[in-house]
Design an enzyme around this catalytic site. Structure first.
Site, short mmCIF file in Angstrom:
data_model
loop_
_atom_site.label_atom_id
_atom_site.label_comp_id
_atom_site.label_asym_id
_atom_site.label_seq_id
_atom_site.Cartn_x
_atom_site.Cartn_y
_atom_site.Cartn_z
N CYS A 90 -17.19 23.04 26.36
CA CYS A 90 -18.33 23.29 27.26
C CYS A 90 -18.35 22.35 28.46
O CYS A 90 -18.99 22.65 29.46
CB CYS A 90 -19.64 23.16 26.49
SG CYS A 90 -19.85 24.41 25.22
N HIS A 339 -25.19 29.93 29.88
CA HIS A 339 -24.13 28.91 29.69
C HIS A 339 -22.77 29.58 29.77
O HIS A 339 -22.13 29.82 28.75
CB HIS A 339 -24.35 28.24 28.34
CG HIS A 339 -23.38 27.15 28.00
ND1 HIS A 339 -22.55 26.55 28.93
CD2 HIS A 339 -23.12 26.54 26.80
CE1 HIS A 339 -21.82 25.62 28.32
NE2 HIS A 339 -22.14 25.60 27.04
N CYS A 369 -23.07 18.31 25.73
CA CYS A 369 -22.33 18.27 24.47
C CYS A 369 -21.13 19.20 24.59
O CYS A 369 -21.17 20.22 25.29
CB CYS A 369 -23.21 18.67 23.30
SG CYS A 369 -24.00 20.29 23.46
#
Length: 383
Positions: A90, A339, A369
């Site tokens: 991510c 996202h 994260c």
């Protein structure tokens, strides 16, 4: 002495929702769009760019073959300019920003583009992991003797991690739903006020983020947990989304040679890691590390961005570090805005830069994260 790394400009696509307006846009065209927009906005000669560093996860199918390079070429830009694709899960495009800035700060490069791209409608999350079954491996962990010897048969799952965090920090489902509702409220308000307009380059008829929702605590309370007897639901998790973002980094020499006007400078770059089974806790030690390295305090930071992979992640980070919510994700986060994995780091940076300018703050800190129990931290200073 290291050089300064300046942010000259940043641009992103609107965020497309699941089965939304960007679902059928090829990833190379998604990324190519923001690269073209960035070149146009800055007025830079694209032939002077020395590298294109893009984040992307699940680089299979249309995202395979070094998508950074494909995006640049799909945009019709000079073919002598190379590209490289980064996968830090991510945090991929936040790491792309770090590598681009480090190239400039080292004195070996003067103009580098950082960014990221992801079409999650075309390539769903974990598609690359599932593709591994073709080669006889069910997942990237349990088939490894070394991993088994070190971590045993512990479940490695973002959903399990989000539940573990909620349990350890005693975060109720109701608190997470209230946080998620506020994320949507902030994003809807920002969109209505045109606060994203300067950073968005419309694409495929999509002019604004499609993801923020008019919802309620009652609607959220009606959803079933993602895990049996759990607290995490789809309402308090980030949304599947499509998008791309690009940022131009420059050295002092490039600023002078190309008559550029920097908007911000990179004040700090770092990355730290934590337990990979817990997976999503690393923003806590990573933020502490960044503050220790810089000598800054929480009170010195005007704006924070902590990616809302799950509400529990951001809430535990805020609780542990005593960061007030009114300075965190002030225009909403990934619960509302989505996202698009490999693009989110650069998207957050783009939004953070514009918000810092609009509010007149000096420092802004970004963290998120990442798979493997990792977290990048970037601190920028407005100029």
């Amino acid at each position: 002495m290291p050089h300064e790394a300046y942010i000259i400009d940043a641009v992103r696509t609107p965020i497309g929702r699941k089965k939304g307006g960007l679902a059928h846009v090829h990833p190379a065209d998604l990324g190519g769009h923001v690269l073209s927009a960035l070149m146009g906005r800055t007025g830079i000669d694209p032939a002077a760019v020395e590298d294109v560093v893009f984040g992307c996860c699940d680089t299979i199918g249309p995202q395979a073959g070094d998508i950074a390079r494909s995006c640049w070429l799909a945009a019709g830009l000079p073919q002598h300019v190379p590209g490289v694709t980064i996968d830090r899960q991510c945090g991929s495009s936040q790491q792309a920003v770090h590598f681009a800035a480090q190239g400039v700060m080292s004195g070996t490069q003067d103009l580098v583009v950082a960014g990221g791209v992801q079409n999650m409608n075309a390539i769903p999350i974990s598609a690359a992991m599932l593709a591994g079954q073709t080669y006889g491996f069910d997942d990237p962990f349990r088939g490894s003797t070394g991993w088994q010897n070190r971590f045993g048969d512990q479940e490695v799952s973002q959903f399990n991690s989000a539940e573990m965090i909620a349990d350890k920090w005693n975060i109720s489902r109701e608190a997470m739903e209230a946080f998620a509702l506020e994320s949507h409220r902030r994003a809807i308000n920002a969109r209505a006020q045109g606060l994203f307009d300067n950073e968005i380059s419309p694409l495929a008829g999509v002019t604004h983020d499609e993801t923020p929702r008019e919802t309620s605590l009652e609607k959220m309370a009606s959803l079933q947990p993602l895990m049996e007897n759990g607290r995490i639901t789809a309402a308090i998790a980030s949304q599947t989304a499509d998008g791309a973002a690009a940022i131009l980094m420059a050295s002092p020499k490039a600023v002078k040679d190309h008559n550029l006007k920097p908007r911000a400078r990179i004040h700090h770059l770092s990355v730290r890691a934590d337990d990979p089974v817990w997976m999503l806790t690393a923003p806590i030690p990573a933020t502490r590390y960044a503050l220790e390295k810089t000598g800054l305090k929480i009170s010195d930071i005007d704006l924070f961005e902590c990616n809302e992979a799950f509400a529990s992640v951001a809430l535990a980070w805020m609780q542990e570090l005593e960061i007030p919510h009114d300075r965190v994700n002030v225009n909403g986060g990934a619960i509302a805005l989505g996202h698009p994995l490999g693009a989110t780091g650069a998207r957050i940076m783009t939004t953070m830069l514009n918000t810092l300018e609009r509010t007149g703050g000096r420092y802004a800190l970004q963290t998120m994260c990442e798979g493997g129990g990792q977290a990048n931290v970037t601190i920028i200073e407005r100029l």
